[in-house]
Design an enzyme around this catalytic site. Structure first.
Site, PDB file in Angstrom:
ATOM      1  N   TYR A  48       3.563  -7.446  -6.262  1.00  0.00           N
ATOM      2  CA  TYR A  48       2.326  -7.709  -5.506  1.00  0.00           C
ATOM      3  C   TYR A  48       1.934  -6.472  -4.673  1.00  0.00           C
ATOM      4  CZ  TYR A  48      -0.670  -9.652  -1.849  1.00  0.00           C
ATOM      5  OH  TYR A  48      -1.703  -9.855  -0.960  1.00  0.00           O
ATOM      6  N   LYS A 271     -17.309  -2.633   1.996  1.00  0.00           N
ATOM      7  CA  LYS A 271     -16.091  -2.050   1.410  1.00  0.00           C
ATOM      8  C   LYS A 271     -16.107  -2.248  -0.103  1.00  0.00           C
ATOM      9  CE  LYS A 271     -11.030  -2.360   1.951  1.00  0.00           C
ATOM     10  NZ  LYS A 271     -10.461  -3.162   0.861  1.00  0.00           N
ATOM     11  N   HIS A 295     -10.275  -0.440  -4.161  1.00  0.00           N
ATOM     12  CA  HIS A 295      -9.315  -1.482  -3.781  1.00  0.00           C
ATOM     13  C   HIS A 295      -7.877  -1.044  -4.112  1.00  0.00           C
ATOM     14  CE1 HIS A 295      -9.836  -5.804  -2.492  1.00  0.00           C
ATOM     15  NE2 HIS A 295      -8.532  -5.798  -2.697  1.00  0.00           N
ATOM     16  N   ARG A 298      -6.496  -2.022  -7.546  1.00  0.00           N
ATOM     17  CA  ARG A 298      -5.969  -3.384  -7.739  1.00  0.00           C
ATOM     18  C   ARG A 298      -6.966  -4.328  -8.374  1.00  0.00           C
ATOM     19  NH1 ARG A 298      -1.570  -4.373  -4.687  1.00  0.00           N
ATOM     20  NH2 ARG A 298      -1.985  -6.568  -4.249  1.00  0.00           N
ATOM     21  N   ASP A 326     -10.859   4.919   0.984  1.00  0.00           N
ATOM     22  CA  ASP A 326      -9.438   4.594   0.825  1.00  0.00           C
ATOM     23  C   ASP A 326      -9.073   4.659  -0.647  1.00  0.00           C
ATOM     24  OD1 ASP A 326      -9.973   2.139  -0.501  1.00  0.00           O
ATOM     25  OD2 ASP A 326      -9.568   0.923   1.263  1.00  0.00           O
ATOM     26  N   GLY A 328      -5.142   5.268  -2.575  1.00  0.00           N
ATOM     27  CA  GLY A 328      -4.222   6.297  -3.051  1.00  0.00           C
ATOM     28  C   GLY A 328      -3.771   7.304  -2.002  1.00  0.00           C
TER      29      GLY A 328
HETATM   30  C1  LIG Z   1      -0.953  -6.039  -1.123  1.00  0.00           C
HETATM   31  C2  LIG Z   1      -2.396  -5.700  -0.891  1.00  0.00           C
HETATM   32  C3  LIG Z   1      -3.261  -6.701  -0.483  1.00  0.00           C
HETATM   33  C4  LIG Z   1      -4.616  -6.389  -0.242  1.00  0.00           C
HETATM   34  N1  LIG Z   1      -5.445  -7.370   0.245  1.00  0.00           N
HETATM   35  C5  LIG Z   1      -6.719  -7.054   0.567  1.00  0.00           C
HETATM   36  C6  LIG Z   1      -7.563  -8.011   1.195  1.00  0.00           C
HETATM   37  O1  LIG Z   1      -7.156  -9.129   1.493  1.00  0.00           O
HETATM   38  N2  LIG Z   1      -8.837  -7.629   1.469  1.00  0.00           N
HETATM   39  C7  LIG Z   1      -9.328  -6.381   1.168  1.00  0.00           C
HETATM   40  O2  LIG Z   1     -10.491  -6.089   1.434  1.00  0.00           O
HETATM   41  N3  LIG Z   1      -8.522  -5.445   0.603  1.00  0.00           N
HETATM   42  C8  LIG Z   1      -7.247  -5.756   0.318  1.00  0.00           C
HETATM   43  N4  LIG Z   1      -6.438  -4.794  -0.236  1.00  0.00           N
HETATM   44  C9  LIG Z   1      -6.974  -3.446  -0.477  1.00  0.00           C
HETATM   45  C10 LIG Z   1      -6.787  -2.563   0.752  1.00  0.00           C
HETATM   46  O3  LIG Z   1      -7.584  -2.983   1.826  1.00  0.00           O
HETATM   47  C11 LIG Z   1      -7.168  -1.113   0.426  1.00  0.00           C
HETATM   48  O4  LIG Z   1      -8.467  -1.060  -0.081  1.00  0.00           O
HETATM   49  C12 LIG Z   1      -6.192  -0.472  -0.575  1.00  0.00           C
HETATM   50  O5  LIG Z   1      -4.878  -0.921  -0.342  1.00  0.00           O
HETATM   51  C13 LIG Z   1      -6.257   1.038  -0.450  1.00  0.00           C
HETATM   52  O6  LIG Z   1      -5.436   1.644  -1.393  1.00  0.00           O
HETATM   53  P1  LIG Z   1      -3.937   2.135  -1.078  1.00  0.00           P
HETATM   54  O7  LIG Z   1      -3.101   0.890  -1.057  1.00  0.00           O
HETATM   55  O8  LIG Z   1      -3.614   3.018  -2.222  1.00  0.00           O
HETATM   56  O9  LIG Z   1      -3.962   2.840   0.261  1.00  0.00           O
HETATM   57  C14 LIG Z   1      -5.093  -5.082  -0.461  1.00  0.00           C
HETATM   58  C15 LIG Z   1      -4.200  -4.083  -0.852  1.00  0.00           C
HETATM   59  C16 LIG Z   1      -2.861  -4.380  -1.051  1.00  0.00           C
HETATM   60  C17 LIG Z   1      -1.916  -3.273  -1.437  1.00  0.00           C
END
Ligand SMILES: Cc1cc2nc3c(=O)[nH]c(=O)nc-3n(C[C@H](O)[C@H](O)[C@H](O)COP(=O)(O)O)c2cc1C
Length: 406
Positions: A48, A271, A295, A298, A326, A328
């Site tokens: 996850y 976002k 994201h 993801r 954001d 990476g």
């Molecule tokens: C485990 C996980 C859960 C996430 N849940 C959300 C969320 O609930 N809402 C959201 O806008 N972004 C969510 N994101 C995305 C993050 O806000 C962000 O855009 C992203 O992690 C940036 O990339 P990075 O992990 O490489 O820094 C999630 C990311 C991860 C890793």
């Protein structure tokens, strides 16, 4: 049967080794923290945390893109007093860095958002709290101890749910709203499917029991804490992967941004923007900022790295609204690069989560310290004593056009 069901059935003895900071001092960068996090987490939770959409091309591309950027430092400049403070969406911050909203962080550490917000507060950093938080908005605000919070909103179904959330966020002192626009429908992440992970409550199966036994600290804390849930969604909260999928119903449109502009009197950022003309449209509809984001790789696969599209977005709307980015970011020099391209600040997702999974609050503090130190070091080595001195003339774009105009 759910893993949480056995809380009431057995007496849980604490495992020998404390869930703590033992190896933290040997984590010199975010990758070290990630290694430690992966050791501490069962495979489902690790999937996850680390996983990306479909074949994970975008996930990999996010990191690859940084490898294609080179910097040309300026020498013989006084960098003895480096200043990193800035203001983003009206929020003052000591570093151009915000902790990203994350759903269900209690999968990584039993204290979840409370550990993150205490670490953020210690550093004076802003934390963006997710709609899918596993602690209540009010409890997180209490633990923030006056340090700044933003609220990330997911919209679906009946908009009165969002209206209630906005009222609660406002009353609890959240300063800005992030509307996540890239999750209209939820993607699949095959890594999670392979590991059979259910959010927020993992299924109890032979595999999860064996996995838990191999990670006794995580399992003990997980089972001896209240079952993870999405308290801000009260009765509307999903309890299975399928329900979570159905929740993201694909109904979000630009009209929702107009509605939010009326409903929320603070700053709003959209976002998940990758197209310059849509950044302009967000500004037209009253947004104060866009967050260039895929994201963290993801959601949809085969998207460009955010670094590739950042300069186009900045060139299109940079004189009207703030541009954040954001996806990476793992090094201070990555953040310096984005600022040189014109970003106002960077959101940090997995980098802080690796710290959380490795050692809770202490781990998040450590992640913040690493990035803070690396930002200062990179600025110093670039000959930049202030954020204003980070501009495109510092960059030598090697493999793709990063936009060179100032
Ligand atoms: C485990 C996980 C859960 C996430 N849940 C959300 C969320 O609930 N809402 C959201 O806008 N972004 C969510 N994101 C995305 C993050 O806000 C962000 O855009 C992203 O992690 C940036 O990339 P990075 O992990 O490489 O820094 C999630 C990311 C991860 C890793």
């Amino acid at each position: 049967m759910k893993l949480s069901d056995i809380r009431d059935l057995v007496h849980l003895g604490r495992p020998e080794a404390p869930y703590g900071v033992r190896s933290l001092s040997r984590c010199y960068d975010i990758d070290d923290l990630a290694d430690l996090a992966r050791k501490r987490l069962p495979a489902g939770a690790a999937a996850y945390l680390d996983g990306g959409g479909d074949d994970e091309w975008t996930l990999r591309r996010n990191r690859q893109a940084f490898g294609e950027v080179e910097l040309l430092p300026r020498i013989m400049r006084d960098v003895s007093d480096i200043k990193t403070a800035t203001t983003v969406l009206g929020t003052p911050m000591p570093l151009p860095m915000v902790l990203s909203p994350v759903g269900a962080p209690r999968m990584f550490h039993h204290e979840g958002e409370l550990a993150v917000v205490r670490a953020a507060s210690h550093a004076g950093l802003t934390y963006g709290v997710s709609t899918l938080a596993t602690q209540s908005l009010e409890a997180i605000a209490d633990a923030a101890n006056g340090s700044p919070l933003w609220f990330q909103l997911y919209l679906w179904g009946d908009r009165s749910i969002a209206k209630d959330l906005l009222a609660r966020a406002k009353a609890a002192g959240y300063r800005a709203l992030l509307l996540s626009a890239d999750t209209t429908v939820r993607s699949e992440r095959d890594r999670e499917l392979h590991r059979g992970i259910e959010l927020p409550t993992p299924e109890l199966s032979l595999r999860t029991v064996v996995d838990g036994a191999r990670h006794p600290n995580w399992a003990w804390h997980f089972l001896s804490s209240p079952a993870p849930a999405f308290p801000n969604l009260s009765m509307h909260g999903p309890t299975s992967r399928q329900q979570m999928k159905e929740m993201f119903d694909g109904t979000v449109t630009w009209a929702d941004l107009d509605w939010l502009r009326q409903a929320w009197d603070g700053p709003i950022a959209v976002k998940g923007v990758l197209r310059p003309e849509e950044a302009a449209r967000a500004a037209d509809h009253g947004a104060d900022a866009v967050i260039v984001s895929n994201h963290g790789g993801r959601q949809m696969d085969h998207l460009p790295a955010t670094l590739e599209v950042l300069s186009d977005v900045v060139d299109t709307v940079g004189d009207r609204i703030e541009v954040l980015v954001d996806s990476g970011f793992r090094r201070g020099v990555d953040i310096v690069t984005a600022l040189a391209l014109g970003a106002r600040a960077v959101l940090i997702g997995r980098a802080h989560l690796y710290g959380l999974a490795a050692a809770g609050e202490a781990g998040v503090r450590h992640a913040i310290d690493i990035l803070s130190e690396e930002i200062r070091m990179s600025m110093g080595l670039c000959g930049a004593a202030s954020l204003a001195e980070l501009d495109r003339s510092l960059l030598r774009a090697a493999a793709f056009d990063l936009g060179r105009q100032a």
